[in-house]
Write an enzyme that holds these catalytic residues in place. Structure first.
Site, PDB file in Angstrom:
ATOM      1  N   ARG A  65     -48.393  17.106  49.528  1.00 59.99           N
ATOM      2  CA  ARG A  65     -48.315  16.925  50.972  1.00 59.99           C
ATOM      3  C   ARG A  65     -48.798  15.372  51.481  1.00 59.99           C
ATOM      4  O   ARG A  65     -48.615  15.238  52.678  1.00 59.99           O
ATOM      5  CB  ARG A  65     -49.576  17.955  51.065  1.00 59.99           C
ATOM      6  CG  ARG A  65     -49.421  19.458  51.215  1.00 59.99           C
ATOM      7  CD  ARG A  65     -50.366  20.296  50.976  1.00 59.99           C
ATOM      8  NE  ARG A  65     -50.966  20.362  49.927  1.00 59.99           N
ATOM      9  CZ  ARG A  65     -52.051  21.142  49.709  1.00 59.99           C
ATOM     10  NH1 ARG A  65     -52.822  21.583  50.693  1.00 59.99           N
ATOM     11  NH2 ARG A  65     -52.460  21.210  48.359  1.00 59.99           N
ATOM     12  N   GLU A 102     -61.712  19.353  38.481  1.00 60.48           N
ATOM     13  CA  GLU A 102     -62.849  20.276  38.083  1.00 60.48           C
ATOM     14  C   GLU A 102     -62.488  21.152  36.866  1.00 60.48           C
ATOM     15  O   GLU A 102     -63.384  21.156  36.212  1.00 60.48           O
ATOM     16  CB  GLU A 102     -62.874  21.017  39.322  1.00 60.48           C
ATOM     17  CG  GLU A 102     -64.332  21.903  39.444  1.00 60.48           C
ATOM     18  CD  GLU A 102     -64.253  22.628  40.761  1.00 60.48           C
ATOM     19  OE1 GLU A 102     -63.543  22.732  41.694  1.00 60.48           O
ATOM     20  OE2 GLU A 102     -65.420  23.321  40.658  1.00 60.48           O
TER      21      GLU A 102
HETATM   22  P1  AMP Z   1     -59.641  15.849  45.259  1.00 60.14           P
HETATM   23  O1  AMP Z   1     -59.001  15.217  44.257  1.00 60.14           O
HETATM   24  O2  AMP Z   1     -60.765  16.745  44.508  1.00 60.14           O
HETATM   25  O3  AMP Z   1     -60.055  15.048  46.669  1.00 60.14           O
HETATM   26  O4  AMP Z   1     -58.467  16.949  45.824  1.00 60.14           O
HETATM   27  C1  AMP Z   1     -57.690  16.465  46.688  1.00 60.14           C
HETATM   28  C2  AMP Z   1     -56.229  17.348  46.566  1.00 60.14           C
HETATM   29  O5  AMP Z   1     -56.603  18.728  46.534  1.00 60.14           O
HETATM   30  C3  AMP Z   1     -55.733  17.384  47.859  1.00 60.14           C
HETATM   31  O6  AMP Z   1     -54.386  16.391  47.719  1.00 60.14           O
HETATM   32  C4  AMP Z   1     -55.648  18.681  48.445  1.00 60.14           C
HETATM   33  O7  AMP Z   1     -54.375  18.776  48.785  1.00 60.14           O
HETATM   34  C5  AMP Z   1     -55.855  19.670  47.414  1.00 60.14           C
HETATM   35  N1  AMP Z   1     -57.251  20.484  47.856  1.00 60.14           N
HETATM   36  C6  AMP Z   1     -58.531  20.518  47.208  1.00 60.14           C
HETATM   37  N2  AMP Z   1     -59.449  21.256  47.997  1.00 60.14           N
HETATM   38  C7  AMP Z   1     -58.535  21.675  48.754  1.00 60.14           C
HETATM   39  C8  AMP Z   1     -58.912  22.802  49.838  1.00 60.14           C
HETATM   40  N3  AMP Z   1     -60.050  23.651  49.973  1.00 60.14           N
HETATM   41  N4  AMP Z   1     -57.587  23.339  50.709  1.00 60.14           N
HETATM   42  C9  AMP Z   1     -56.689  22.557  50.496  1.00 60.14           C
HETATM   43  N5  AMP Z   1     -56.337  21.788  49.566  1.00 60.14           N
HETATM   44  C10 AMP Z   1     -57.156  21.371  48.893  1.00 60.14           C
END
Ligand code: AMP
Length: 182
Positions: A65, A102
């Site tokens: 995305r 995670e």
């Molecule tokens: P992070 O590495 O934890 O910051 O996760 C980022 C990626 O996970 C992003 O590129 C989002 O596309 C996806 N992501 C994580 N949590 C969500 C959520 N609640 N809704 C949509 N996409 C999410």
């Protein structure tokens, strides 16, 4: 006109899907924002302003995305776009970084030849949750010789602390909207 859409209007265009992909996660789905022409355009312009103020000479976006918003921001600013890819996609010698999720691990790869030494690259993605993906991206781009001090998102989930994680890695976070919870 898209200039008339407020941030609250744009926020209302994001669809929330409960319990996806896991129970307890509120998935913030940008599909509905993308299909709204004025909403998509206004979002891109907001992100482009953040990136421009951060001195972007190139935009990097993460698969998948981050490609959508990142490429649009690069075109809006008249600068290049660097795709940060999932493993095994690039047909050249790559550099990569493994990072923790995670649950489990993931990996990102780039073509280091796409980075000019010392150029300022701004990261663009749809959403920051824990910040792990964006931090790994910043580390990878720096390894290739870029200056990385700013990351730009459509959505921040502040309860997950991603902005603090990035700040600790000397990356400032700019987000168009915030949602409470996971
Ligand atoms: P992070 O590495 O934890 O910051 O996760 C980022 C990626 O996970 C992003 O590129 C989002 O596309 C996806 N992501 C994580 N949590 C969500 C959520 N609640 N809704 C949509 N996409 C999410």
């Amino acid at each position: 006109m898209s200039a008339d859409l407020s941030v609250d209007d744009l926020k209302a265009l994001v669809r929330t899907v409960p319990d996806f992909p896991h129970r307890g996660i509120q998935f913030r789905d940008i599909t509905t924002l993308l299909s709204h022409p004025q909403g998509f355009a206004a979002s891109v312009r907001h992100l482009a302003r953040f990136a421009s103020e951060a001195g972007a000479q190139k935009i990097a976006g993460m698969e998948a995305r981050g490609f959508i918003f990142g490429a649009a921001v690069a075109v809006e600013l008249g600068i290049g776009f660097l795709p940060v890819r999932k493993p095994g996609k690039l047909p050249v010698e790559i550099i990569g970084i493994d990072y923790d999720l995670e649950y489990g691990q993931d990996r990102l790869e780039i073509d280091p030849g796409a980075v000019n030494p010392g150029e300022t690259i701004v990261i663009v993605d749809d959403l920051i949750a824990t910040g792990g993906t964006a931090r790994a991206t910043a580390q990878l781009l720096r390894k290739a010789g870029a200056e990385v001090g700013h990351a730009v998102f459509v959505i921040d989930l502040p309860d997950l602390g991603g902005a603090d994680t990035l700040r600790a890695a000397d990356v400032a976070v700019h987000a168009l909207m915030h949602f409470d919870g996971e």
